[in-house]
Structure formats: structure tokens, C-alpha cells
Design an enzyme around this catalytic site. Structure first.
Site, PDB file in Angstrom:
ATOM      1  N   ARG A 107      -7.862   8.655  -3.501  1.00  0.00           N
ATOM      2  CA  ARG A 107      -6.868   7.554  -3.322  1.00  0.00           C
ATOM      3  C   ARG A 107      -5.427   8.094  -3.795  1.00  0.00           C
ATOM      4  O   ARG A 107      -4.391   7.544  -3.295  1.00  0.00           O
ATOM      5  CB  ARG A 107      -7.480   6.489  -3.882  1.00  0.00           C
ATOM      6  CG  ARG A 107      -8.694   5.787  -3.391  1.00  0.00           C
ATOM      7  CD  ARG A 107      -8.306   5.213  -2.229  1.00  0.00           C
ATOM      8  NE  ARG A 107      -9.456   4.380  -1.476  1.00  0.00           N
ATOM      9  CZ  ARG A 107      -9.621   3.220  -1.843  1.00  0.00           C
ATOM     10  NH1 ARG A 107      -9.161   2.603  -2.695  1.00  0.00           N
ATOM     11  NH2 ARG A 107     -10.611   2.531  -1.217  1.00  0.00           N
TER      12      ARG A 107
ATOM     13  N   ASP B  35      -5.696 -12.401  -4.297  1.00  0.00           N
ATOM     14  CA  ASP B  35      -5.800 -10.970  -4.571  1.00  0.00           C
ATOM     15  C   ASP B  35      -5.110 -10.150  -5.515  1.00  0.00           C
ATOM     16  O   ASP B  35      -3.857 -10.779  -5.562  1.00  0.00           O
ATOM     17  CB  ASP B  35      -5.966 -10.305  -3.283  1.00  0.00           C
ATOM     18  CG  ASP B  35      -6.947  -9.062  -3.070  1.00  0.00           C
ATOM     19  OD1 ASP B  35      -7.968  -9.347  -2.471  1.00  0.00           O
ATOM     20  OD2 ASP B  35      -6.512  -7.930  -3.876  1.00  0.00           O
TER      21      ASP B  35
HETATM   22  C1  LIG Z   1     -14.109  -5.633  -0.922  1.00  0.00           C
HETATM   23  S1  LIG Z   1     -12.951  -6.728  -0.874  1.00  0.00           S
HETATM   24  C2  LIG Z   1     -13.812  -8.045  -0.236  1.00  0.00           C
HETATM   25  C3  LIG Z   1     -12.889  -9.313   0.242  1.00  0.00           C
HETATM   26  C4  LIG Z   1     -13.546 -10.457   0.699  1.00  0.00           C
HETATM   27  N1  LIG Z   1     -13.926 -11.245  -0.473  1.00  0.00           N
HETATM   28  C5  LIG Z   1     -14.774 -10.135   1.487  1.00  0.00           C
HETATM   29  O1  LIG Z   1     -15.921 -10.638   1.144  1.00  0.00           O
HETATM   30  O2  LIG Z   1     -14.783  -9.794   2.659  1.00  0.00           O
HETATM   31  C6  LIG Z   1     -12.555  -7.096  -2.515  1.00  0.00           C
HETATM   32  C7  LIG Z   1     -11.350  -7.657  -2.895  1.00  0.00           C
HETATM   33  O3  LIG Z   1     -11.045  -7.964  -4.293  1.00  0.00           O
HETATM   34  C8  LIG Z   1      -9.851  -7.442  -4.719  1.00  0.00           C
HETATM   35  N2  LIG Z   1      -9.917  -7.281  -6.166  1.00  0.00           N
HETATM   36  C9  LIG Z   1     -10.313  -6.158  -6.900  1.00  0.00           C
HETATM   37  N3  LIG Z   1     -10.195  -6.441  -8.421  1.00  0.00           N
HETATM   38  C10 LIG Z   1      -9.584  -7.644  -8.459  1.00  0.00           C
HETATM   39  C11 LIG Z   1      -8.948  -8.330  -9.696  1.00  0.00           C
HETATM   40  N4  LIG Z   1      -9.341  -7.900 -10.685  1.00  0.00           N
HETATM   41  N5  LIG Z   1      -8.519  -9.599  -9.174  1.00  0.00           N
HETATM   42  C12 LIG Z   1      -8.468 -10.030  -7.948  1.00  0.00           C
HETATM   43  N6  LIG Z   1      -8.833  -9.233  -6.865  1.00  0.00           N
HETATM   44  C13 LIG Z   1      -9.412  -8.132  -7.034  1.00  0.00           C
HETATM   45  C14 LIG Z   1      -9.584  -6.201  -3.857  1.00  0.00           C
HETATM   46  O4  LIG Z   1      -7.985  -5.941  -4.132  1.00  0.00           O
HETATM   47  C15 LIG Z   1     -10.293  -6.481  -2.778  1.00  0.00           C
HETATM   48  O5  LIG Z   1      -8.974  -6.964  -1.644  1.00  0.00           O
END
Ligand SMILES: C[S@@+](CC[C@H](N)C(=O)[O-])C[C@H]1O[C@@H](n2cnc3c(N)ncnc32)[C@H](O)[C@@H]1O
Length: 286
Positions: free
Chosen positions: A43, A154
Site C-alpha cells: 500500500r 468514514d
Molecule cells: C471494509 S469497509 C466496509 C464498508 C461498509 N460498511 C460495508 O460493510 O460494505 C470498512 C470501512 O471502514 C473505514 N474505517 C476504518 N477505520 C475507521 C475508523 N477508525 N473510523 C471510521 N471509519 C473507518 C474504512 O475506511 C472503510 O471504508
């Protein structure tokens, strides 16, 4: 191999990995065990190439010793988040919403025009909150007094940009039922993209929010929180902290939806009762 490719192939030094891992875990909650070293390196290479550094160690020197962190923290966290998502992911949650949650809300609101409030925490590119908006809008078609508000947040600014544009490749709309495509997606013949209709776009407010922050949206304000496929990246202590803050945002009687592999909350002693597969009811006041 060119000289610059050679330099890029220099491995990530252990001491740099450790300080990056500590930073990422501390700021985002995302676990960075030693097994993630190759992932992080992959990454970072793309990220540092864009910034013009030849090696990861040059980048780390700038980041930690020359004040780079102030400028680069957001982009670094963008680079290391996993944003996999799709429309109507885990479809049983959307069925539960339209068959159980929305009718219950409507029945208990006694005709009062209070909007149902939903928070999609970790909303990625918007596929999740727009799926929620489609379901709510469908319910509103047959329940004229029903209204709703969706907050979607997010940590990644890149995915929020995509979410606000609301333009998606046609290849991603497979899970959207045909009736809903007709009503809520715009598609120019000849284009391989679709766009969410303006009326639905207006129903979702996007916000940059880090679940590691102390401040969360107002206490007991939410009827529903979706926080799916995000907690798996956190260690247990962080999961507990985040879940207990999410509970505080939920009204008693509100619902929390987690991802399919995030269902074991029993040991966390939270005011949550399981009412469906990874669906929980917020019990009494905390
Ligand atoms: C795998 S995606 C899941 C998206 C959606 N909730 C789904 O289930 O399809 C996880 C998301 O969580 C966000 N994320 C990770 N750590 C986070 C944090 N500390 N606060 C807010 N968002 C976060 C990432 O940027 C990512 O877009």
C-alpha cells in the site's frame, strides 16, 4: 531493472514498520501485527510514489522526523484502509430493515412526524448508505407520514469523495433489484456508469469521522447504526471502546447492525440483545 526500481524494492526496515504500525493503530484503530508487513509495504509503495519518494525509509524519515505527519496523516490513513463494499451487501440486513425495523418504527411513532435517524459508520464509497436510502424511500412510498435522515461517515477522504459524487461503474449494480434501479439510478445509454438520482443523494449527509475520536454524533440520537465489516480490523479492546460509544448514540430500542463475522459481542457486557444474524437491539439506558 532501473536504478529507481531497485531503490523502490528496498525492503521496509523493521524499525520503520514498527513506528508506522504504532501510528496507524493509534490513529485509526486498525491492527497492524507483523503479518501485515507485506500488505503495508504494498500500500505504501503506491502512496510514496505519488509523493515522489524513492524509498519507504526516505518517506518514514520525512514523516516522523521532518514534520511530514501533519501534512500526510489523512492520506496515509486513506492508503491503508480497506474499503471493500457493495450495494445491498449482506442482503438479510436490508430485508430485516424493511420487514421488521421500519414497520415497528412506524407503528411506535404514533403518527408523529419524527424522522427515523440512521448512521452508516464506516460507509466506504456510499454503496451501503445509498442502499439504506433506497429501502427507506421505498417504505415512504406506502407510508406517507414516514421520513428519514441518513448520516454516513468514514475515516477515508478518498471514499467520501466517491460517495458524494455518487457515480458507480455499471458492473457494480448487480445486487440492486431491477425495480430500484429504475427508480433510483440514472443511466445514460452508451455509458458504463450509473448515478444515484438527486432526490436520494439529498437524503444522505456525508461526514469525515474517525471512530477513534472521543466525539461521536449526539447521544441517544440514532434509531439505527450500521457499522459493518470495520470492527474486524480492530483489536478486542478497541472494538469494545467503539461499540460502547456506538451504543451511547443509539436510542434505547434502537438497532445496531454489524458485519457477518462481527457477531460475538456477548463477552463485552454491552446493553445489546441479539435479535437477528448480527443484528442487535439496544436495551436499557447506559
Ligand atoms: C471494509 S469497509 C466496509 C464498508 C461498509 N460498511 C460495508 O460493510 O460494505 C470498512 C470501512 O471502514 C473505514 N474505517 C476504518 N477505520 C475507521 C475508523 N477508525 N473510523 C471510521 N471509519 C473507518 C474504512 O475506511 C472503510 O471504508
Amino acid at each position: 531493472m532501473t536504478h529507481s526500481e531497485l531503490r523502490e524494492a528496498e525492503p521496509l526496515r523493521e524499525q520503520d514498520y514498527l513506528r508506522l504500525a504504532e501510528l496507524i493503530h493509534g490513529r485509526s484503530g486498525i491492527r497492524m501485527p507483523p503479518s501485515k508487513k507485506t500488505f503495508l509495504e504494498g500500500r505504501l509503495r503506491r502512496h510514496i510514489r505519488r509523493l515522489g519518494f524513492a524509498t519507504v525509509s526516505e518517506y518514514c524519515k520525512w514523516l516522523f522526523e521532518e514534520g511530514g505527519l501533519v501534512r500526510d496523516e489523512t492520506a496515509l490513513l486513506d492508503a491503508v484502509t480497506t474499503n471493500k463494499t457493495e450495494f445491498f451487501r449482506e442482503p438479510y440486513h436490508f430485508e430485516f430493515l424493511s420487514n421488521v425495523v421500519l414497520p415497528n418504527f412506524q407503528a411506535s411513532s404514533g403518527g408523529q412526524p419524527l424522522p427515523l435517524r440512521i448512521w452508516s459508520a464506516g460507509c466506504s464509497n456510499g454503496a451501503e448508505p445509498y442502499s439504506l436510502a433506497m429501502i427507506c424511500e421505498e417504505f415512504a412510498r406506502t407510508n406517507s407520514s414516514f421520513s428519514f435522515e441518513i448520516l454516513a461517515s468514514d475515516i477515508s477522504t478518498e471514499v467520501l469523495r466517491v460517495a458524494m459524487r455518487a457515480i458507480y461503474p455499471h458492473s457494480t449494480i448487480g445486487p440492486v433489484p431491477m425495480e430500484l434501479r429504475k427508480r433510483y439510478l440514472l443511466h445514460d445509454p452508451g455509458s458504463d456508469e450509473v448515478r444515484i438520482v438527486p432526490d436520494l443523494r439529498r437524503r444522505v449527509i456525508f461526514k469525515h469521522h474517525n471512530l477513534m475520536d472521543e466525539s461521536y454524533p449526539a447521544s441517544q440520537a440514532m434509531d439505527i447504526v450500521f457499522c459493518r465489516n470495520l470492527l474486524i480490523y480492530f483489536d478486542r479492546a478497541t472494538q469494545r471502546k467503539v461499540l460502547s460509544r456506538l451504543c451511547r448514540c443509539l436510542k434505547p430500542g434502537g438497532y445496531l447492525f454489524l458485519g457477518h463475522s462481527e457477531g460475538s459481542v456477548a463477552d463485552l457486557k454491552l446493553p445489546l440483545r441479539r435479535v437477528g444474524p448480527t443484528v442487535f437491539l439496544r436495551e436499557e439506558a447506559v
